[in-house]
Design a protein around this motif. Structure first.
Motif, mmCIF file in Angstrom:
data_model
loop_
_atom_site.group_PDB
_atom_site.id
_atom_site.type_symbol
_atom_site.label_atom_id
_atom_site.label_comp_id
_atom_site.label_asym_id
_atom_site.label_seq_id
_atom_site.Cartn_x
_atom_site.Cartn_y
_atom_site.Cartn_z
ATOM 1 N N TYR A 59 -6.631 16.855 1.031
ATOM 2 C CA TYR A 59 -6.823 18.426 1.154
ATOM 3 C C TYR A 59 -8.036 18.687 0.361
ATOM 4 N N ALA A 60 -8.685 19.609 0.913
ATOM 5 C CA ALA A 60 -10.166 20.355 0.176
ATOM 6 C C ALA A 60 -9.418 20.991 -1.057
ATOM 7 N N ASP A 61 -10.054 20.960 -2.229
ATOM 8 C CA ASP A 61 -9.976 21.539 -3.353
ATOM 9 C C ASP A 61 -9.461 23.089 -3.094
ATOM 10 N N SER A 62 -10.190 23.727 -2.193
ATOM 11 C CA SER A 62 -9.943 24.997 -1.921
ATOM 12 C C SER A 62 -8.590 25.587 -1.406
ATOM 13 N N VAL A 63 -7.921 24.754 -0.992
ATOM 14 C CA VAL A 63 -6.641 24.848 -0.166
ATOM 15 C C VAL A 63 -5.416 24.004 -0.660
ATOM 16 N N LYS A 64 -5.650 23.434 -1.548
ATOM 17 C CA LYS A 64 -4.947 22.331 -2.303
ATOM 18 C C LYS A 64 -3.580 23.191 -2.848
ATOM 19 N N GLY A 65 -2.474 22.879 -2.657
ATOM 20 C CA GLY A 65 -1.283 23.595 -3.055
ATOM 21 C C GLY A 65 -0.892 25.105 -2.389
ATOM 22 N N ARG A 66 -1.654 25.187 -1.401
ATOM 23 C CA ARG A 66 -1.485 26.388 -0.605
ATOM 24 C C ARG A 66 -1.306 25.896 0.873
ATOM 25 N N PHE A 67 -1.949 24.930 1.376
ATOM 26 C CA PHE A 67 -1.893 24.585 2.623
ATOM 27 C C PHE A 67 -1.183 23.352 2.848
ATOM 28 N N THR A 68 -0.345 23.202 3.930
ATOM 29 C CA THR A 68 0.408 21.760 4.424
ATOM 30 C C THR A 68 0.104 21.427 5.529
ATOM 31 N N ILE A 69 -0.637 20.055 5.619
ATOM 32 C CA ILE A 69 -0.792 19.757 7.031
ATOM 33 C C ILE A 69 0.221 18.746 7.374
ATOM 34 N N SER A 70 0.861 18.720 8.683
ATOM 35 C CA SER A 70 1.975 18.033 9.288
ATOM 36 C C SER A 70 1.643 17.552 10.745
ATOM 37 N N ARG A 71 2.567 16.526 11.014
ATOM 38 C CA ARG A 71 2.389 16.244 12.479
ATOM 39 C C ARG A 71 3.730 15.646 13.202
ATOM 40 N N ASP A 72 3.823 15.893 14.554
ATOM 41 C CA ASP A 72 4.920 15.470 15.049
ATOM 42 C C ASP A 72 4.270 14.299 16.208
ATOM 43 N N ASN A 73 4.508 12.980 16.003
ATOM 44 C CA ASN A 73 3.914 12.087 16.821
ATOM 45 C C ASN A 73 4.463 12.028 18.083
ATOM 46 N N ALA A 74 6.012 12.352 18.058
ATOM 47 C CA ALA A 74 6.661 12.383 19.609
ATOM 48 C C ALA A 74 6.106 13.460 20.392
ATOM 49 N N LYS A 75 5.523 14.552 20.034
ATOM 50 C CA LYS A 75 4.901 15.862 20.569
ATOM 51 C C LYS A 75 3.519 15.675 20.680
ATOM 52 N N ASN A 76 2.658 14.795 20.199
ATOM 53 C CA ASN A 76 1.326 14.773 19.954
ATOM 54 C C ASN A 76 0.905 16.192 19.395
ATOM 55 N N MET A 77 1.323 16.706 18.402
ATOM 56 C CA MET A 77 1.339 17.954 17.852
ATOM 57 C C MET A 77 0.860 17.657 16.204
ATOM 58 N N VAL A 78 -0.174 18.523 15.692
ATOM 59 C CA VAL A 78 -0.472 18.691 14.334
ATOM 60 C C VAL A 78 -0.455 20.189 13.994
ATOM 61 N N TYR A 79 0.277 20.255 12.785
ATOM 62 C CA TYR A 79 0.468 21.806 12.259
ATOM 63 C C TYR A 79 -0.193 21.725 11.119
#
Length: 114
Positions: A59-79
């Motif tokens: 994460y960039a320092d500006s969003v660390k602790g507030r933003f969470t990236i995740s993914r579902d490889n079965a659905k080809n999705m990133v959140y």
């Protein structure tokens, strides 16, 4: 054809939350590192979060602790789960492959304002 399509943006008050979604296609998704970027008016596009195929994140320092990236490889999705949003998070948000990026999508507008 390699393609990414973002969705989920909107208007939210400071301190609020939003969840962005990205649908990727045209490439073997599960082995590719993906990223969320943002571009605020008058500023360059910046990388805010990345996720490896196996789930490791940065994460960039500006969003660390507030933003969470995740993914579902079965659905080809990133959140991107965005909490404790601030006015300075206002931007158009994009997702893309980190290696050999696809053509940039339309992005999704996030506006943080009271």
């Amino acid at each position: 054809q390699v393609q990414v399509v973002e969705s989920g943006g909107g208007l939210v008050q400071p301190g609020g939350s939003l969840r962005l979604s990205c649908a990727a296609s045209g490439r073997l998704f599960s082995i590719n590192q993906m990223g969320w970027y943002r571009q605020a008016p008058g500023k360059q596009r910046e990388l805010v979060a990345t996720i490896f195929g196996g789930g490791g994140t940065n994460y960039a320092d500006s969003v660390k602790g507030r933003f969470t990236i995740s993914r579902d490889n079965a659905k080809n999705m990133v959140y991107l789960q965005m909490n404790s949003l601030k006015p300075e998070d206002t931007a158009v948000y994009y997702c893309n492959f980190i290696t050999k990026p696809a053509d940039w999508g339309q992005g999704t507008q996030v506006t943080v304002s009271s």
